[in-house]
Design a protein around this motif. Structure first.
Motif, PDB file in Angstrom:
ATOM      1  N   VAL A  27       0.868  -1.198   0.031  1.00  0.00           N
ATOM      2  CA  VAL A  27       0.043   0.011   0.034  1.00  0.00           C
ATOM      3  C   VAL A  27       0.969   1.112  -0.082  1.00  0.00           C
ATOM      4  O   VAL A  27       0.589   2.226  -0.609  1.00  0.00           O
ATOM      5  N   ARG A  28       1.881   1.242   0.836  1.00  0.00           N
ATOM      6  CA  ARG A  28       2.719   2.355   0.750  1.00  0.00           C
ATOM      7  C   ARG A  28       3.529   2.504  -0.640  1.00  0.00           C
ATOM      8  O   ARG A  28       3.734   3.669  -0.867  1.00  0.00           O
ATOM      9  N   ALA A  29       3.724   1.511  -1.195  1.00  0.00           N
ATOM     10  CA  ALA A  29       4.503   1.445  -2.542  1.00  0.00           C
ATOM     11  C   ALA A  29       3.543   2.102  -3.605  1.00  0.00           C
ATOM     12  O   ALA A  29       4.059   2.723  -4.756  1.00  0.00           O
ATOM     13  N   GLU A  30       2.315   2.134  -3.292  1.00  0.00           N
ATOM     14  CA  GLU A  30       1.296   2.969  -4.096  1.00  0.00           C
ATOM     15  C   GLU A  30       1.216   4.443  -3.744  1.00  0.00           C
ATOM     16  O   GLU A  30       0.306   5.037  -4.440  1.00  0.00           O
ATOM     17  N   GLY A  31       2.036   4.793  -3.069  1.00  0.00           N
ATOM     18  CA  GLY A  31       2.010   6.187  -2.597  1.00  0.00           C
ATOM     19  C   GLY A  31       1.066   6.877  -1.681  1.00  0.00           C
ATOM     20  O   GLY A  31       1.020   7.813  -1.538  1.00  0.00           O
ATOM     21  N   VAL A  32       0.620   5.721  -0.875  1.00  0.00           N
ATOM     22  CA  VAL A  32      -0.293   6.080   0.118  1.00  0.00           C
ATOM     23  C   VAL A  32       0.465   6.415   1.529  1.00  0.00           C
ATOM     24  O   VAL A  32       1.284   5.469   1.866  1.00  0.00           O
ATOM     25  N   ASP A  33       0.189   7.384   2.148  1.00  0.00           N
ATOM     26  CA  ASP A  33       0.855   7.833   3.419  1.00  0.00           C
ATOM     27  C   ASP A  33      -0.243   8.082   4.598  1.00  0.00           C
ATOM     28  O   ASP A  33      -0.140   8.288   5.580  1.00  0.00           O
ATOM     29  N   LEU A  34      -1.693   7.946   4.155  1.00  0.00           N
ATOM     30  CA  LEU A  34      -2.544   8.328   4.983  1.00  0.00           C
ATOM     31  C   LEU A  34      -3.785   7.148   4.737  1.00  0.00           C
ATOM     32  O   LEU A  34      -4.285   7.143   3.494  1.00  0.00           O
ATOM     33  N   VAL A  35      -4.340   6.661   5.773  1.00  0.00           N
ATOM     34  CA  VAL A  35      -5.506   5.646   5.850  1.00  0.00           C
ATOM     35  C   VAL A  35      -6.618   6.133   6.766  1.00  0.00           C
ATOM     36  O   VAL A  35      -6.234   6.751   7.932  1.00  0.00           O
ATOM     37  N   PHE A  36      -7.646   5.595   6.704  1.00  0.00           N
ATOM     38  CA  PHE A  36      -8.751   5.732   7.670  1.00  0.00           C
ATOM     39  C   PHE A  36      -9.451   4.574   8.082  1.00  0.00           C
ATOM     40  O   PHE A  36      -9.486   3.677   7.148  1.00  0.00           O
ATOM     41  N   LEU A  86      -2.991 -12.506   7.172  1.00  0.00           N
ATOM     42  CA  LEU A  86      -2.231 -11.365   7.668  1.00  0.00           C
ATOM     43  C   LEU A  86      -1.451 -11.810   8.782  1.00  0.00           C
ATOM     44  O   LEU A  86      -0.134 -10.995   8.783  1.00  0.00           O
ATOM     45  N   LYS A  87      -1.455 -12.668   9.648  1.00  0.00           N
ATOM     46  CA  LYS A  87      -0.413 -13.423  10.479  1.00  0.00           C
ATOM     47  C   LYS A  87       0.634 -14.324   9.941  1.00  0.00           C
ATOM     48  O   LYS A  87       1.888 -14.466  10.619  1.00  0.00           O
ATOM     49  N   ALA A  88       0.088 -14.813   8.686  1.00  0.00           N
ATOM     50  CA  ALA A  88       1.349 -15.823   8.316  1.00  0.00           C
ATOM     51  C   ALA A  88       2.474 -15.100   7.656  1.00  0.00           C
ATOM     52  O   ALA A  88       2.554 -13.698   7.441  1.00  0.00           O
ATOM     53  N   LYS A  89       3.649 -15.639   7.484  1.00  0.00           N
ATOM     54  CA  LYS A  89       4.836 -15.124   7.209  1.00  0.00           C
ATOM     55  C   LYS A  89       5.633 -15.696   5.599  1.00  0.00           C
ATOM     56  O   LYS A  89       5.121 -16.876   5.546  1.00  0.00           O
ATOM     57  N   LYS A  90       6.100 -14.708   5.127  1.00  0.00           N
ATOM     58  CA  LYS A  90       6.707 -15.249   3.880  1.00  0.00           C
ATOM     59  C   LYS A  90       8.003 -14.397   3.394  1.00  0.00           C
ATOM     60  O   LYS A  90       8.017 -13.327   4.098  1.00  0.00           O
ATOM     61  N   GLU A  91       8.910 -14.860   2.637  1.00  0.00           N
ATOM     62  CA  GLU A  91       9.773 -14.047   1.888  1.00  0.00           C
ATOM     63  C   GLU A  91       9.053 -13.269   1.287  1.00  0.00           C
ATOM     64  O   GLU A  91       8.117 -13.501   0.162  1.00  0.00           O
ATOM     65  N   PHE A  92       9.509 -11.818   1.185  1.00  0.00           N
ATOM     66  CA  PHE A  92       8.913 -10.733   0.429  1.00  0.00           C
ATOM     67  C   PHE A  92      10.034  -9.990  -0.123  1.00  0.00           C
ATOM     68  O   PHE A  92      10.986  -9.655   0.277  1.00  0.00           O
ATOM     69  N   SER A  93       9.749 -10.116  -1.727  1.00  0.00           N
ATOM     70  CA  SER A  93      10.930  -9.678  -2.448  1.00  0.00           C
ATOM     71  C   SER A  93      10.470  -8.075  -3.213  1.00  0.00           C
ATOM     72  O   SER A  93      11.214  -7.460  -3.856  1.00  0.00           O
ATOM     73  N   GLY A  94       9.426  -7.706  -2.344  1.00  0.00           N
ATOM     74  CA  GLY A  94       9.048  -6.141  -2.720  1.00  0.00           C
ATOM     75  C   GLY A  94       7.856  -6.082  -3.555  1.00  0.00           C
ATOM     76  O   GLY A  94       7.438  -6.953  -3.949  1.00  0.00           O
ATOM     77  N   PRO A  95       7.273  -4.906  -3.588  1.00  0.00           N
ATOM     78  CA  PRO A  95       5.913  -4.508  -4.123  1.00  0.00           C
ATOM     79  C   PRO A  95       6.114  -5.094  -5.875  1.00  0.00           C
ATOM     80  O   PRO A  95       7.227  -4.744  -6.329  1.00  0.00           O
ATOM     81  N   VAL A  96       5.135  -5.237  -6.417  1.00  0.00           N
ATOM     82  CA  VAL A  96       4.913  -5.650  -7.823  1.00  0.00           C
ATOM     83  C   VAL A  96       4.232  -4.473  -8.576  1.00  0.00           C
ATOM     84  O   VAL A  96       3.488  -3.678  -8.000  1.00  0.00           O
ATOM     85  N   LYS A  97       4.556  -4.379  -9.946  1.00  0.00           N
ATOM     86  CA  LYS A  97       3.673  -3.513 -10.727  1.00  0.00           C
ATOM     87  C   LYS A  97       2.830  -4.425 -11.499  1.00  0.00           C
ATOM     88  O   LYS A  97       2.887  -5.531 -12.012  1.00  0.00           O
ATOM     89  N   PHE A  98       1.582  -3.780 -11.511  1.00  0.00           N
ATOM     90  CA  PHE A  98       0.488  -4.634 -12.317  1.00  0.00           C
ATOM     91  C   PHE A  98       0.435  -4.173 -13.736  1.00  0.00           C
ATOM     92  O   PHE A  98       0.446  -2.889 -13.999  1.00  0.00           O
ATOM     93  N   GLU A 144      -0.250 -14.098  -2.956  1.00  0.00           N
ATOM     94  CA  GLU A 144      -1.008 -13.360  -4.097  1.00  0.00           C
ATOM     95  C   GLU A 144      -1.239 -11.787  -3.526  1.00  0.00           C
ATOM     96  O   GLU A 144      -1.533 -10.817  -4.129  1.00  0.00           O
ATOM     97  N   ILE A 145      -0.691 -11.403  -2.278  1.00  0.00           N
ATOM     98  CA  ILE A 145      -1.140 -10.334  -1.592  1.00  0.00           C
ATOM     99  C   ILE A 145      -0.605  -9.204  -2.584  1.00  0.00           C
ATOM    100  O   ILE A 145      -1.178  -8.162  -2.889  1.00  0.00           O
ATOM    101  N   PRO A 146       0.995  -9.140  -2.769  1.00  0.00           N
ATOM    102  CA  PRO A 146       1.423  -8.021  -3.612  1.00  0.00           C
ATOM    103  C   PRO A 146       0.491  -7.851  -5.112  1.00  0.00           C
ATOM    104  O   PRO A 146       0.500  -6.681  -5.178  1.00  0.00           O
ATOM    105  N   GLU A 147       0.501  -8.852  -5.680  1.00  0.00           N
ATOM    106  CA  GLU A 147      -0.279  -8.695  -6.881  1.00  0.00           C
ATOM    107  C   GLU A 147      -1.662  -8.182  -6.660  1.00  0.00           C
ATOM    108  O   GLU A 147      -2.187  -7.232  -7.460  1.00  0.00           O
ATOM    109  N   VAL A 148      -2.493  -8.692  -5.707  1.00  0.00           N
ATOM    110  CA  VAL A 148      -3.822  -7.949  -5.491  1.00  0.00           C
ATOM    111  C   VAL A 148      -3.846  -6.729  -5.082  1.00  0.00           C
ATOM    112  O   VAL A 148      -4.785  -5.813  -5.699  1.00  0.00           O
ATOM    113  N   ILE A 149      -3.115  -6.200  -4.253  1.00  0.00           N
ATOM    114  CA  ILE A 149      -2.904  -4.890  -3.921  1.00  0.00           C
ATOM    115  C   ILE A 149      -2.454  -3.884  -5.210  1.00  0.00           C
ATOM    116  O   ILE A 149      -3.165  -2.967  -5.340  1.00  0.00           O
TER     117      ILE A 149
END
Lengths: 105, 564
Positions: free
Chosen positions: B12-21, B163-175, B134-139
Motif C-alpha cells: 500500500v505504501r508503494a502505491e504512494g499512500v501515506d494516510l489511511v482511515f 495477515l498473520k502468516a509469514k513469507k519471504e517478501f521480494s518487494g511490491p510488484v507492478k500490475f 498473491e497479496i502483492p499482485e492483488v494490492i
C-alpha cells in the motif's frame, strides 16, 4: 420485450461471472438460461434473457465496463436489423464511420 | 520473512499512500499491529462509514486513491454506503477488510459476512485473498483499477490468518493491465463530424460534468470552451470546471439548476456533453430532455452512454485525448455566428431572480458566508436543501472546490468527508455545510475532529425538519409531513461543547439587514479564520424551500420558481 441471447467472453477472475449476471438481475429481468464454460484460455457464458431494445444497449455497455470482460456478442435481436449472427457489440464510438453517418443524418 | 500484514502495508505504501482511515476490530487486528513503522499514518474515525467518507473526501480533494480499513462482518458492512457513494461519483477508493480465518469462511463464524458478495455490485473490482503469495499482485491490481479509466471503489478482503502468516517478501510488484474491451477509443473522424454538426447548428450548448475534473482535462476544456463561446453549464459535480465569470457560463443545470441553464438545455439543437452521466436529476423527464437536440457525448465509460436517452455521436475516451483532438479541428472564425443565441441564452431576461420567500434569509446567510471565505477554500455539502442552496450560491473556479455526495445522495457524508479534505489540505479553509438531519448521521466524527485538532468550519442549516423530504411532502403529498419533523433536535451547540468544540448560533433575524451588520460580519469572519474547529448553527425557516425546482417527471422547461 423480446427474447435475446448474449454470448460473453471473459477472464475467469473472481466475481466476473457474478458481475455479468448481476447486470441482468439488477434490472429485474428473468434469466431463462445460463451456460458458462472454459473456452481456450478464457471463459464464455451464454445467457438467454427477455429484454427491451433499450436494455440490450444498456446490458452490453455495462458488460463491457466490467474489468475482465473481453467481448460481448448478441444474436436474435440483431438479425432483425440485418446484422450478422453473433455480431460483436463494441462500444459505440469504436465504429466512428457509422456513428458519424447516424449523427449527420 | 514478513507477516502478511506487513506485506499489505508495504505494498500500500508503494502505491504512494501515506494516510489511511479506519476502525480496528478482531479480524483486522494483525494489520493494526503492523502499522507502527509502516510509514502510513492511520486516522481513527468513530464509525466505519466515517472512515469510508473520510477516505472519499481525501480522494475527492486530491485525486489520489483514498484508503479505508475495517474489520470483518459489521465493520465491513458499515463501509458499504461509502463504497456505493464512490461508485456513483467515480471516486478512487480502496477498502481493505479483515475476514475470518480461511478455514472458517462459509461457516457463519463470528463476525463473518460475505463482504465480497455484498459489495460485488457496488465495486469496480474486488478480491478475496486466498494465499499470502498473491497479496502483492492483488494490492497492485486493486490500486490500478481504483484509479484507472473511470475511477471507482475496490474491495480487498483478507482472511486474518493470511495477515498473520509469514513469507519471504521480494518487494511490491507492478500490475500490467490486460487490454480491456471498454478501452476501444474514438477514431479521428469524430472531430470532423462534430465540426459538421456545429456548422449546421443554431443553438449549440455545452454541458460539463465530473468527468472533466477526473480526467484532469480542465485546462484543455477551458481553452476549447473559450473558442466555442457557446452557452455552457455544469452538473453539480461539474461546478468549478468552468470559471463562473466566463461570459458564456450559465451555472448549474438540472432539478435545482438555474433558469438560464435549464432553458438553454431545453431549447438547444446541439448538446455537447463532456464527462457527465446525464442522470435523472440533470435530465428531468428523459422523453422531453433536450427534445430538439443532437447529442455528442464525450465519455470514458461506455456504460454511461445512452442510459437515459440515445446520443447521436458517442466519443469514448479520456477527455485529455479527445478534447485536444476535437479542438484542433476548430477554427473559431469559421464557426457560424452564435451571438444571437448567446444573447438569448445568457440574457438578462433569464438571469437568476433575487432570493425571496422563506428561504431568503438562509440564502443571504450562505452568500455572506461564501463571500467571506479565504481565497484558498473547499466547501463540502451534505445532502438536502442546504446542499442545493450551497451548489446554487457557491462560486469557485477551483475544480475541486465543491465536494458533495451527488449521485448516491448519502446523508451524513459531509462531516467525515471534511475530515479527509482537511487532512489532505491542512492550510485550506474547509467549510462543511450540513443540515440538522444529515449532521446527526455521522455526528460522532466530532470526536475525530477534536482529536486531530482539525480547524474545520462546520455549519448546520437547522430547519428542524428533513427539509428536502418535507419540501416534497408539501408540494406533492398535500403537506402530509410524515416523520420529517425534527423539532426535538438536541442543542447542537451543547453537543459541540461536549466534544470540546466551540459552537454558536445565528438566527434569521441577523439576515434581516443585508449586507449584514458589522457585528454579524465580524462574527462570521472570526468563525472562518479561527485556527480551531468551530460549529455554527443557523436557524432556518422550517418551511423554506429550494427554488428553482423541476418537479419529478417534468421537463426542464417546467421549472417552478416559488411557493404557490
Amino acid at each position: 420485450m423480446a427474447m435475446q441471447v448474449f454470448h460473453i467472453r471473459y477472464r475467469n477472475a473472481q466475481g466476473t461471472l457474478m458481475r455479468i449476471l448481476n447486470a441482468i438481475s439488477r434490472r429485474g429481468l428473468d434469466l431463462t438460461s445460463v451456460h458458462a464454460e472454459a473456452a481456450g484460455t478464457e471463459h464464455a457464458v451464454t445467457v438467454q434473457v427477455e429484454v427491451t431494445p433499450k436494455q440490450i444497449g444498456q446490458l452490453c455497455r455495462e458488460w463491457y465496463a466490467i474489468v475482465d470482460v473481453i467481448e460481448v456478442r448478441s444474436s436474435a435481436g440483431l438479425r432483425e436489423h440485418g446484422v450478422a449472427e453473433w455480431a460483436p457489440l463494441p462500444p459505440a464510438s469504436a465504429n466512428a464511420t457509422e456513428s458519424a453517418r447516424a449523427a449527420l443524418a | 520473512m514478513l507477516k502478511g500484514a506487513e506485506i499489505v502495508l508495504r505494498c500500500v505504501r508503494a502505491e504512494g499512500v501515506d494516510l489511511v482511515f479506519g476502525y480496528p476490530g478482531g479480524a483486522i487486528m494483525p494489520l493494526y499491529d503492523a502499522l507502527d513503522g509502516s510509514g502510513i499514518r492511520h486516522v481513527l474515525t468513530r464509525h466505519e462509514q466515517g472512515a469510508a467518507f473520510a477516505a472519499e473526501g481525501y480522494a475527492r480533494a486530491t485525486g489520489k486513491v483514498g484508503v479505508a480499513i475495517a474489520t470483518s462482518g459489521p465493520g465491513a458492512t458499515n463501509l458499504v454506503t461509502g463504497i456505493a457513494d464512490a461508485k456513483m461519483d467515480s471516486v478512487p477508493l480502496v477498502c481493505i477488510t479483515g475476514q475470518v480465518r480461511s478455514a472458517m469462511i462459509g461457516s457463519d463464524a463470528f463476525q463473518e459476512t460475505d463482504v465480497f458478495g455484498v459489495t460485488l455490485s457496488l465495486t469496480k473490482w474486488s478480491r478475496l485473498v486466498r494465499t499470502i503469495d498473491e497479496i502483492p499482485e492483488v494490492i497492485a491490481e486493486g490500486f490500478h483499477w481504483a484509479r484507472s479509466g473511470r475511477p471507482g471503489p475496490v474491495v480487498i478482503d483478507i482472511p486474518t490468518d493470511l495477515l498473520k502468516a509469514k513469507k519471504e517478501f521480494s518487494g511490491p510488484v507492478k500490475f500490467t493491465p490486460h487490454a480491456q474491451a471498454s478501452e476501444a477509443k474514438a477514431e479521428g473522424a469524430f472531430s470532423d463530424t462534430i465540426v459538421a454538426l456545429l456548422q449546421k447548428a443554431a443553438r449549440p450548448v455545452a454541458l460539463v460534468g465530473a468527468g472533466a475534473k477526473l480526467s484532469g482535462a480542465i485546462p484543455e476544456l477551458r481553452r476549447l470552451l473559450d473558442d466555442l463561446n457557446i452557452p455552457t453549464f455544469a452538473t453539480v459535480h461539474g461546478l468549478g470546471a468552468v470559471p463562473p465569470q466566463a461570459p458564456y457560463y450559465l451555472g448549474m443545470v438540472g432539478m435545482h439548476g438555474t433558469r438560464a441553464a435549464n432553458m438553454a438545455l431545453h431549447e438547444t439543437d446541439l448538446l455537447l456533453v463532456f464527462g457527465a452521466r446525464l442522470d435523472d436529476r440533470v435530465t428531468g423527464d428523459p422523453t422531453r430532455f433536450a427534445p430538439n437536440a443532437k447529442i455528442v457525448h464525450f465519455e470514458i465509460d461506455p456504460a454511461q452512454l445512452d442510459r437515459v436517452r440515445p446520443c447521436e455521436l458517442p466519443v469514448i475516451g479520456n477527455l485529455t485525448d479527445t478534447i485536444p483532438e476535437f479542438h484542433a479541428k476548430i477554427r473559431p472564425a469559421s464557426l457560424p455566428d452564435f451571438s444571437g443565441w448567446r444573447t438569448v441564452a445568457c440574457g438578462a431576461e433569464r438571469a437568476e431572480l433575487d432570493p425571496r420567500g422563506l428561504a431568503q434569509p438562509t440564502i443571504r446567510f450562505l452568500d455572506e458566508l461564501f463571500s467571506r471565505l479565504p481565497q484558498d477554500n473547499v466547501v463540502i455539502a451534505d445532502v438536502g436543501q442546504h446542499q442545493m442552496w450551497a451548489a446554487q450560491r457557491y462560486r469557485s473556479s477551483s475544480p475541486r472546490g465543491f465536494i458533495t455526495s451527488g449521485g448516491l445522495g448519502a446523508m451524513g457524508f459531509a462531516l467525515p468527508a471534511a475530515v479527509g479534505v482537511q487532512l489532505a489540505k491542512p492550510e485550506t479553509c474547509v467549510l462543511c455545510v450540513s443540515g440538522d438531519g444529515g449532521f446527526q448521521m455521522n455526528i460522532q466524527e466530532l470526536a475525530t475532529v477534536y482529536r486531530l485538532g482539525l480547524p474545520i468550519k462546520m455549519v448546520i442549516v437547522d430547519n428542524k425538519y428533513l427539509g428536502m423530504v418535507r419540501q416534497w411532502q408539501q408540494l406533492f403529498y398535500d403537506r402530509n409531513y410524515a416523520e420529517t419533523d425534527l423539532s426535538d433536535n438536541p442543542d447542537f451547540v451543547e453537543i459541540a461543547k461536549a466534544y470540546k468544540i466551540h459552537g454558536w448560533r445565528l438566527n434569521e433575524a441577523a439576515m434581516a439587514q443585508f449586507p449584514v451588520s458589522e457585528e454579524t460580519g465580524d462574527s462570521i469572519d472570526n468563525f472562518l479564520r479561527s485556527p480551531e474547529p468551530e460549529l455554527l448553527v443557523f436557524d432556518c425557516h422550517p418551511e423554506a424551500n429550494v427554488y428553482p425546482m423541476v418537479p419529478a417527471g417534468a421537463a426542464l422547461s417546467e421549472m417552478v420558481f416559488e411557493d404557490e
